[in-house]
Write a protein that holds these residues in place. Structure first.
Motif, PDB file in Angstrom:
ATOM      1  N   ALA A   1       7.254   7.926   7.648  1.00 54.77           N
ATOM      2  CA  ALA A   1       7.532   6.921   6.602  1.00 54.77           C
ATOM      3  C   ALA A   1       6.752   7.250   5.330  1.00 54.77           C
ATOM      4  O   ALA A   1       7.283   7.156   4.215  1.00 54.77           O
ATOM      5  CB  ALA A   1       7.179   5.530   7.101  1.00 54.77           C
ATOM      6  N   ASP A   2       5.489   7.638   5.499  1.00 50.13           N
ATOM      7  CA  ASP A   2       4.673   8.015   4.346  1.00 50.13           C
ATOM      8  C   ASP A   2       5.269   9.223   3.625  1.00 50.13           C
ATOM      9  O   ASP A   2       5.340   9.262   2.389  1.00 50.13           O
ATOM     10  CB  ASP A   2       3.240   8.332   4.784  1.00 50.13           C
TER      11      ASP A   2
ATOM     12  N   ALA B   1       0.735  10.239  -2.537  1.00 45.89           N
ATOM     13  CA  ALA B   1      -0.132  10.617  -1.416  1.00 45.89           C
ATOM     14  C   ALA B   1       0.130   9.675  -0.246  1.00 45.89           C
ATOM     15  O   ALA B   1       0.751   8.628  -0.400  1.00 45.89           O
ATOM     16  CB  ALA B   1      -1.602  10.570  -1.827  1.00 45.89           C
ATOM     17  N   SER B   2      -0.357  10.051   0.933  1.00 46.92           N
ATOM     18  CA  SER B   2      -0.108   9.275   2.140  1.00 46.92           C
ATOM     19  C   SER B   2      -1.084   8.103   2.251  1.00 46.92           C
ATOM     20  O   SER B   2      -2.308   8.293   2.173  1.00 46.92           O
ATOM     21  CB  SER B   2      -0.231  10.168   3.376  1.00 46.92           C
ATOM     22  N   ALA B   3      -0.550   6.910   2.479  1.00 49.33           N
ATOM     23  CA  ALA B   3      -1.389   5.719   2.644  1.00 49.33           C
ATOM     24  C   ALA B   3      -2.180   5.792   3.941  1.00 49.33           C
ATOM     25  O   ALA B   3      -3.373   5.465   3.986  1.00 49.33           O
ATOM     26  CB  ALA B   3      -0.505   4.461   2.643  1.00 49.33           C
TER      27      ALA B   3
ATOM     28  N   TRP C   1       8.280   8.199   1.562  1.00 49.30           N
ATOM     29  CA  TRP C   1       7.846   7.511   0.352  1.00 49.30           C
ATOM     30  C   TRP C   1       7.254   8.505  -0.656  1.00 49.30           C
ATOM     31  O   TRP C   1       7.480   8.386  -1.868  1.00 49.30           O
ATOM     32  CB  TRP C   1       6.797   6.451   0.691  1.00 49.30           C
ATOM     33  N   MET C   2       6.457   9.459  -0.162  1.00 52.19           N
ATOM     34  CA  MET C   2       5.828  10.449  -1.050  1.00 52.19           C
ATOM     35  C   MET C   2       6.880  11.287  -1.777  1.00 52.19           C
ATOM     36  O   MET C   2       6.729  11.599  -2.961  1.00 52.19           O
ATOM     37  CB  MET C   2       4.892  11.360  -0.247  1.00 52.19           C
ATOM     38  N   LEU C   3       7.932  11.631  -1.074  1.00 44.51           N
ATOM     39  CA  LEU C   3       9.000  12.431  -1.692  1.00 44.51           C
ATOM     40  C   LEU C   3       9.661  11.682  -2.841  1.00 44.51           C
ATOM     41  O   LEU C   3      10.092  12.295  -3.820  1.00 44.51           O
ATOM     42  CB  LEU C   3      10.042  12.826  -0.645  1.00 44.51           C
ATOM     43  N   THR C   4       9.730  10.351  -2.754  1.00 41.44           N
ATOM     44  CA  THR C   4      10.347   9.586  -3.844  1.00 41.44           C
ATOM     45  C   THR C   4       9.533   9.725  -5.129  1.00 41.44           C
ATOM     46  O   THR C   4      10.092   9.695  -6.231  1.00 41.44           O
ATOM     47  CB  THR C   4      10.464   8.086  -3.494  1.00 41.44           C
TER      48      THR C   4
ATOM     49  N   HIS D   1       0.839  -1.206   0.000  1.00 41.33           N
ATOM     50  CA  HIS D   1       0.000   0.000   0.000  1.00 41.33           C
ATOM     51  C   HIS D   1       0.869   1.250   0.000  1.00 41.33           C
ATOM     52  O   HIS D   1       0.607   2.215  -0.728  1.00 41.33           O
ATOM     53  CB  HIS D   1      -0.917  -0.008   1.224  1.00 41.33           C
ATOM     54  N   LYS D   2       1.935   1.235   0.812  1.00 40.20           N
ATOM     55  CA  LYS D   2       2.851   2.384   0.844  1.00 40.20           C
ATOM     56  C   LYS D   2       3.537   2.579  -0.511  1.00 40.20           C
ATOM     57  O   LYS D   2       3.692   3.706  -0.979  1.00 40.20           O
ATOM     58  CB  LYS D   2       3.899   2.180   1.939  1.00 40.20           C
TER      59      LYS D   2
END
Length: 360
Positions: free
Chosen positions: A227-228, A140-142, A231-234, A130-131
């Motif tokens: 953590a979200d 977007a944030s999971a 991941w979003m920045l990637t 999901h992440k």
């Protein structure tokens, strides 16, 4: 309760957290169903739920979801390759936009499956993928999505409990009862007599590039979903680096905003068609089945409709069994129809274009 059973895959794990909250048990002579709830409907639904579990309809077909993810990644790669091989003139630009939009919307349907824990049997695996899909592929944030969407499922179309209808009464007036109440109170935030017109240029194209864009970062930051956020920045690093090699800054920003508008439009029309035309009012503390059925309707099945809506054309079955893998909705639909017929409950199913028209 039925809501607890519907939401949780690993009930043993969740029960460990509930032990410390237990304050006692009902006496044998006390009713376990409140007067506002349909006792016979609850009984029949629980029997249906038991049948669903016994026949394996809650077990996912991993090949289905693997192929779905594969076609998302292929489209995502193709969108960039189109600009790389054919240049950045108008036609490749438009084709690339369309391909990326399809990839993004299909990714949003997959993250929806993962958020409902319906892709893998192990909860952790659903959370991890999901992440990847929500944060890395979509940006977007999971956890933000889970926070809002779980509340929607718990009380769909219940004012002040379902975040999906928080736009009432500030942007739109929703539901026949609420519209009358606002008229009596003479409260008016917008020209509601024209809302069916300004809907086209507000909610569908602008929900993602404006409100959701800001809200997902705001919630992730304020609730410390680090953590979200990482991941979003990637997603943004990947997008602006890869497409930045091909497009000038103005074209790059235009490309990003346009695909977000297209993605938003597709998502809004599909997500609204199953709920907005249905009953919208305060929470009346109904049983699980009645709460879901009065707030949802279906759209006719076809290969295109299933793909285009991410199987959300089976919204009734999805709301009754939120952890059910979507490829099994069509199998349980006849059983749900029979349950509705037995209890005199309307089971609404419409053509796709009729469902869109009902929003307006």
């Amino acid at each position: 309760q039925d809501a607890f059973v519907a939401f949780h895959v690993d009930k043993v794990l969740v029960s460990k957290y509930l032990k410390s909250l237990q304050i006692g048990e009902l006496a044998p002579d006390q009713p376990s169903i409140e007067p506002t709830k349909n006792k016979m409907l609850v009984k029949d639904f629980r029997e249906l739920r038991a049948t669903v579990e016994k026949t394996g309809l809650l077990k996912p077909n991993q090949l289905f979801f693997f192929l779905h993810l594969a076609h998302i990644l292929l489209l995502d790669t193709a969108a960039w390759l189109i600009l790389f091989y054919f240049g950045t003139s108008l036609m490749p630009f438009i084709v690339s936009l369309v391909v990326l939009t399809i990839s993004q919307v299909q990714a949003s349907w997959l993250q929806h499956d993962l958020g409902h824990l319906s892709v893998f049997r192990k909860t952790k695996w659903n959370h991890w993928l999901h992440k990847f899909v929500m944060c890395h592929l979509i940006g977007a944030s999971a956890k933000w999505w889970t926070l809002l969407h779980s509340r929607h499922h718990a009380k769909p179309n219940c004012f002040q409990k379902d975040p999906d209808i928080d736009m009432h009464p500030f942007l739109f007036t929703l539901g026949k009862k609420f519209s009358v109440e606002l008229g009596i109170k003479k409260k008016k935030y917008m020209p509601y007599n024209h809302q069916h017109k300004y809907f086209f240029i507000t909610l569908p194209p602008l929900l993602f590039p404006t409100y959701f864009h800001c809200h997902t970062f705001y919630i992730a930051y304020t609730k410390r979903y680090w953590a979200d956020l990482a991941w979003m920045l990637t997603f943004y690093i990947k997008f602006f680096f890869t497409y930045g090699l091909l497009l000038e800054i103005k074209s790059l920003l235009a490309y990003y905003f346009i695909f977000r508008m297209l993605e938003s439009s597709w998502f809004v029309w599909v997500s609204q068609m199953n709920h907005i035309p249905m009953d919208i009012y305060y929470d009346n503390n109904l049983d699980w089945v009645s709460t879901q059925l009065q707030a949802t309707c279906n759209v006719e099945q076809s290969l295109f409709n299933d793909w285009f809506t991410g199987h959300l054309n089976f919204q009734i079955e999805h709301h009754l069994f939120p952890t059910m893998p979507r490829h099994n909705y069509w199998k349980v639909a006849p059983l749900v129809k029979s349950l509705c017929a037995k209890h005199g409950i309307e089971y609404q199913c419409k053509p796709l274009l009729t469902a869109f028209a009902d929003i307006v």
